[in-house]
Motif scaffolding. Structure first.
Motif, mmCIF file in Angstrom:
data_model
loop_
_atom_site.group_PDB
_atom_site.id
_atom_site.type_symbol
_atom_site.label_atom_id
_atom_site.label_comp_id
_atom_site.label_asym_id
_atom_site.label_seq_id
_atom_site.Cartn_x
_atom_site.Cartn_y
_atom_site.Cartn_z
ATOM 1 N N SER A 10 1.081 -0.971 0.046
ATOM 2 C CA SER A 10 0.254 0.042 0.117
ATOM 3 C C SER A 10 1.206 1.403 -0.326
ATOM 4 N N THR A 11 2.253 1.593 0.475
ATOM 5 C CA THR A 11 2.870 2.780 1.004
ATOM 6 C C THR A 11 3.581 2.835 -0.766
ATOM 7 N N ILE A 12 3.805 1.555 -1.135
ATOM 8 C CA ILE A 12 4.836 1.499 -2.438
ATOM 9 C C ILE A 12 3.133 2.783 -3.570
ATOM 10 N N THR A 13 2.404 1.194 -3.780
ATOM 11 C CA THR A 13 1.000 2.151 -4.068
ATOM 12 C C THR A 13 1.341 4.103 -4.298
ATOM 13 N N LEU A 14 0.839 3.561 -2.782
ATOM 14 C CA LEU A 14 0.489 5.952 -2.725
ATOM 15 C C LEU A 14 2.137 6.234 -2.770
ATOM 16 N N LEU A 77 1.098 14.326 -2.309
ATOM 17 C CA LEU A 77 2.540 14.194 -1.657
ATOM 18 C C LEU A 77 2.942 13.967 0.122
ATOM 19 N N LEU A 78 1.905 14.506 0.579
ATOM 20 C CA LEU A 78 2.249 14.855 2.246
ATOM 21 C C LEU A 78 1.407 13.208 2.629
ATOM 22 N N ALA A 79 0.785 12.619 2.333
ATOM 23 C CA ALA A 79 0.497 11.773 2.858
ATOM 24 C C ALA A 79 2.195 10.529 2.876
ATOM 25 N N VAL A 143 10.671 4.570 -7.038
ATOM 26 C CA VAL A 143 10.894 4.212 -7.689
ATOM 27 C C VAL A 143 12.246 3.603 -7.134
ATOM 28 N N ALA A 144 12.737 4.171 -5.507
ATOM 29 C CA ALA A 144 13.902 3.886 -4.679
ATOM 30 C C ALA A 144 12.897 3.309 -3.540
ATOM 31 N N LEU A 145 11.568 3.185 -3.549
ATOM 32 C CA LEU A 145 10.981 2.548 -2.821
ATOM 33 C C LEU A 145 10.288 0.965 -2.650
ATOM 34 N N SER A 146 9.604 0.890 -4.537
ATOM 35 C CA SER A 146 9.545 -0.187 -5.379
ATOM 36 C C SER A 146 10.847 -0.936 -4.965
#
Length: 308
Positions: A10-14, A77-79, A143-146
């Protein structure tokens, strides 16, 4: 958490949604500029005084859709920035969304001022520069997170692509300073490979052509090097197509002059080329690794209890 921990889907999706929204806001902003659609909605935040929605005409709809996307970008962006606080040790993932948020907020304020009072040249350049920084930062973070757990390395494709990103940013921002009154140079960003009479000093136009040529050289080098990298092979094809479109439309504008259609294609394809180059740079930099490939300090160590 570290850069080598696996994030929630879910974080990657956001993060990805925030990156796409930021890109869409910048691309639509270039379209608004190229079509002069901001004048079609002379009020803010509603399109007209006493009326929020635009008329059923192309230009007001373009401007209003851009406003909706731009306003939606801020909360996304804030989330992402708040979720990034959970990964404080991963500076790429935790810091870049805040940089993107700052850039988007600055662009939003300048966008409002554009409608109400207009912008000076310096303010216009700051507006554009902040928007592009927001797009670059959030895309890189996504990209880094995914690709976590990951390792980072400056491969040849990454080095050429990051260099192209930096020069393209300069080409975009200097276009605001080079544009004359009423000139679409402030919108299309890339020079048309000739001196434009209504634009600013000839030396600045020449400098921008040199910068654009350097950016093209870096992009071509990134495409060639990226063809050997499976993660970016399809992106290099997209970049090549966009580069051909950009060069072809620029030559047509130089030979025949421009109109809203040509300017729109030139402006939007330039933003798409920049975004694609950022994706090539980030995906060439960050490589996903398996648990066995992580550094020893990142692998949990089981400690057995001492024998009785």
């Amino acid at each position: 958490m570290t850069a080598s921990s696996t994030p929630a889907s879910s974080t990657i999706t956001l993060y990805r949604v925030a990156a796409v929204l930021t890109f869409a806001a910048v691309a639509l902003g270039s379209l608004v500029c190229a079509t002069d659609s901001s004048a079609a909605c002379p009020n803010w935040p509603g399109c007209y005084v006493g009326q929020v929605m635009p008329r059923a005409a192309l230009n007001p709809v373009i401007e209003f859709v851009h406003r909706v996307i731009a306003v939606s970008t801020g909360p996304a962006l804030l989330a992402a920035a708040l979720l990034g606080l959970r990964r404080r040790r991963d500076l790429v993932v935790s810091v870049l969304p805040w940089l993107a948020l700052a850039g988007a907020l600055a662009a939003g304020i300048f966008g409002m001022l554009t409608i109400r009072v207009g912008l000076t040249t310096a303010q216009g350049a700051t507006d554009l520069g902040a928007s592009l920084i927001a797009m670059i930062a959030m895309t890189t973070a996504a990209v880094a997170l995914s690709h976590s757990p990951r390792r980072a390395s400056l491969t040849p494709a990454a080095a050429y692509a990051w260099a192209a990103v930096g020069v393209l940013w300069l080409v975009h921002v200097t276009g605001v300073f080079a544009a004359g009154k009423g000139s679409l140079t402030r919108c299309v960003s890339c020079p048309v490979w000739g001196i434009v009479g209504i634009d600013g000093p000839a030396w600045l136009q020449v400098v921008r052509m040199v910068l654009a040529a350097v950016a093209i050289a870096f992009i071509v080098a990134a495409i060639v090097a990226g063809r050997r990298v499976p993660a970016v092979r399809s992106l290099t094809l997209v970049a090549a197509v966009l580069l051909v479109v950009e060069l072809a439309v620029g030559l047509v504008i130089l030979a025949r002059g421009t109109n809203h259609t040509l300017s729109s294609v030139y402006a939007v394809s330039m933003v798409c080329l920049l975004w694609t180059t950022v994706l090539i740079a980030a995906r060439s930099t960050f490589t996903r690794v398996s648990g066995d490939d992580r550094p020893e300090s990142d692998v949990p160590v089981e400690v057995s209890a001492p024998a009785a």
